[in-house]
Design a protein around this motif. Structure first.
Motif, mmCIF file in Angstrom:
data_model
loop_
_atom_site.group_PDB
_atom_site.id
_atom_site.type_symbol
_atom_site.label_atom_id
_atom_site.label_comp_id
_atom_site.label_asym_id
_atom_site.label_seq_id
_atom_site.Cartn_x
_atom_site.Cartn_y
_atom_site.Cartn_z
ATOM 1 N N THR A 207 0.918 -1.342 -0.073
ATOM 2 C CA THR A 207 -0.144 -0.013 -0.171
ATOM 3 C C THR A 207 0.882 1.206 0.032
ATOM 4 O OG1 THR A 207 -1.810 -1.098 1.168
ATOM 5 C CG2 THR A 207 -1.803 1.145 1.241
ATOM 6 N N GLY A 208 1.981 1.268 0.839
ATOM 7 C CA GLY A 208 2.849 2.429 0.935
ATOM 8 C C GLY A 208 3.708 2.602 -0.633
ATOM 9 N N LEU A 209 4.123 1.634 -1.166
ATOM 10 C CA LEU A 209 4.559 1.833 -2.595
ATOM 11 C C LEU A 209 3.336 2.114 -3.722
ATOM 12 C CD1 LEU A 209 6.697 -1.303 -2.353
ATOM 13 C CD2 LEU A 209 7.445 0.776 -2.875
ATOM 14 N N PHE A 210 2.260 1.561 -3.452
ATOM 15 C CA PHE A 210 1.204 2.051 -4.394
ATOM 16 C C PHE A 210 0.984 3.601 -4.154
ATOM 17 C CE2 PHE A 210 -3.302 3.073 -4.458
ATOM 18 C CZ PHE A 210 -3.635 3.051 -5.983
ATOM 19 N N THR A 211 0.975 3.921 -2.940
ATOM 20 C CA THR A 211 0.453 5.423 -2.924
ATOM 21 C C THR A 211 1.550 6.286 -3.378
ATOM 22 O OG1 THR A 211 -0.588 4.809 -0.583
ATOM 23 C CG2 THR A 211 0.114 6.925 -0.667
ATOM 24 N N MET A 212 2.794 5.987 -3.314
ATOM 25 C CA MET A 212 3.890 6.615 -3.906
ATOM 26 C C MET A 212 3.802 6.597 -5.255
ATOM 27 S SD MET A 212 5.230 8.144 -1.270
ATOM 28 C CE MET A 212 6.705 8.437 -0.318
ATOM 29 N N ILE A 213 3.544 5.475 -5.733
ATOM 30 C CA ILE A 213 3.449 5.464 -7.425
ATOM 31 C C ILE A 213 2.151 6.524 -7.724
ATOM 32 C CG2 ILE A 213 2.774 4.015 -9.469
ATOM 33 C CD1 ILE A 213 4.382 1.806 -8.076
ATOM 34 N N GLU A 214 1.054 6.099 -7.227
ATOM 35 C CA GLU A 214 0.018 7.091 -7.173
ATOM 36 C C GLU A 214 0.224 8.693 -7.136
ATOM 37 O OE1 GLU A 214 -4.585 6.417 -6.410
ATOM 38 O OE2 GLU A 214 -3.601 6.703 -4.606
ATOM 39 N N GLU A 215 1.027 8.825 -6.398
ATOM 40 C CA GLU A 215 1.208 10.575 -6.017
ATOM 41 C C GLU A 215 2.133 10.923 -6.974
ATOM 42 O OE1 GLU A 215 2.161 10.981 -1.740
ATOM 43 O OE2 GLU A 215 0.152 10.323 -1.237
ATOM 44 N N HIS A 216 3.082 10.156 -7.442
ATOM 45 C CA HIS A 216 4.453 10.779 -8.093
ATOM 46 C C HIS A 216 4.442 10.395 -9.507
ATOM 47 C CE1 HIS A 216 6.046 12.183 -4.456
ATOM 48 N NE2 HIS A 216 5.697 11.252 -3.942
ATOM 49 N N LEU A 217 3.839 9.345 -9.884
ATOM 50 C CA LEU A 217 3.904 8.865 -11.384
ATOM 51 C C LEU A 217 3.028 9.841 -12.165
ATOM 52 C CD1 LEU A 217 5.131 6.952 -13.673
ATOM 53 C CD2 LEU A 217 2.818 5.701 -13.377
ATOM 54 N N THR A 218 3.599 10.635 -13.105
ATOM 55 C CA THR A 218 2.994 11.542 -13.998
ATOM 56 C C THR A 218 1.997 10.846 -14.984
ATOM 57 O OG1 THR A 218 4.707 13.158 -13.670
ATOM 58 C CG2 THR A 218 3.051 13.688 -15.569
ATOM 59 N N VAL A 219 0.833 10.948 -14.836
ATOM 60 C CA VAL A 219 -0.158 10.499 -15.962
ATOM 61 C C VAL A 219 -1.083 11.545 -16.271
ATOM 62 C CG1 VAL A 219 -0.129 8.039 -15.010
ATOM 63 C CG2 VAL A 219 -1.901 9.846 -14.102
ATOM 64 N N PRO A 220 -1.634 11.394 -17.725
ATOM 65 C CA PRO A 220 -1.503 10.338 -18.486
ATOM 66 C C PRO A 220 -0.126 10.306 -19.349
ATOM 67 C CG PRO A 220 -2.706 11.930 -19.492
ATOM 68 C CD PRO A 220 -2.398 12.551 -18.361
ATOM 69 N N PHE A 221 0.303 9.153 -19.888
ATOM 70 C CA PHE A 221 1.632 9.104 -20.763
ATOM 71 C C PHE A 221 1.131 7.861 -21.682
ATOM 72 C CE2 PHE A 221 2.756 6.195 -17.223
ATOM 73 C CZ PHE A 221 3.324 5.052 -17.702
ATOM 74 N N ALA A 222 1.871 8.016 -22.861
ATOM 75 C CA ALA A 222 1.682 6.853 -23.814
ATOM 76 C C ALA A 222 2.612 6.034 -23.825
ATOM 77 C CB ALA A 222 1.466 7.738 -25.178
ATOM 78 N N THR A 223 2.462 4.723 -23.975
ATOM 79 C CA THR A 223 3.296 3.618 -24.099
ATOM 80 C C THR A 223 2.615 2.745 -25.176
ATOM 81 O OG1 THR A 223 5.022 2.223 -23.058
ATOM 82 C CG2 THR A 223 2.597 2.314 -22.213
#
Length: 103
Positions: free
Chosen positions: A28-44
């Motif tokens: 949950t801690g790692l998910f929270t950090m990804i959710e807060e810091h990963l800039t979306v949207p992005f294309a891949t």
């Protein structure tokens, strides 16, 4: 491989899991950090098809997944299976920290 070394990734993991007891809280801690810091949207590109990553979610089976879309279609793909574009979006280091933690 991430541009960050093991020590930097371990420091991110420590930051995300500092108050966590057990694997579920660490996730949950790692998910929270990804959710807060990963800039979306992005294309891949997934299997040769360009998709847009709209966000992240926790799946029922305990994985962090990327919420991807193409037109009206949406699909969740395990974030560890998701190829990151070059250059990677801001916050992608948190995905790499999750990859190391899950390894």
């Amino acid at each position: 491989m991430s541009a960050l070394g093991r020590a930097e990734l371990d420091a991110l993991i420590d930051e995300a899991t500092v108050d966590a007891y057990g694997e579920d809280e660490q996730l949950t801690g790692l998910f929270t950090m990804i959710e807060e810091h990963l800039t979306v949207p992005f294309a891949t590109t997934v299997l040769g098809i360009e998709v847009t990553v709209r966000g992240v979610d926790l799946s029922e089976d305990g994985r962090i997944v990327a919420v991807c879309s193409r037109g009206a279609a949406r699909q969740k793909i395990g974030i560890l299976e998701l190829p990151m574009p070059t250059p990677a979006p801001d916050g992608a280091e948190w995905v790499e920290a999750y990859r190391r933690w899950a390894g």
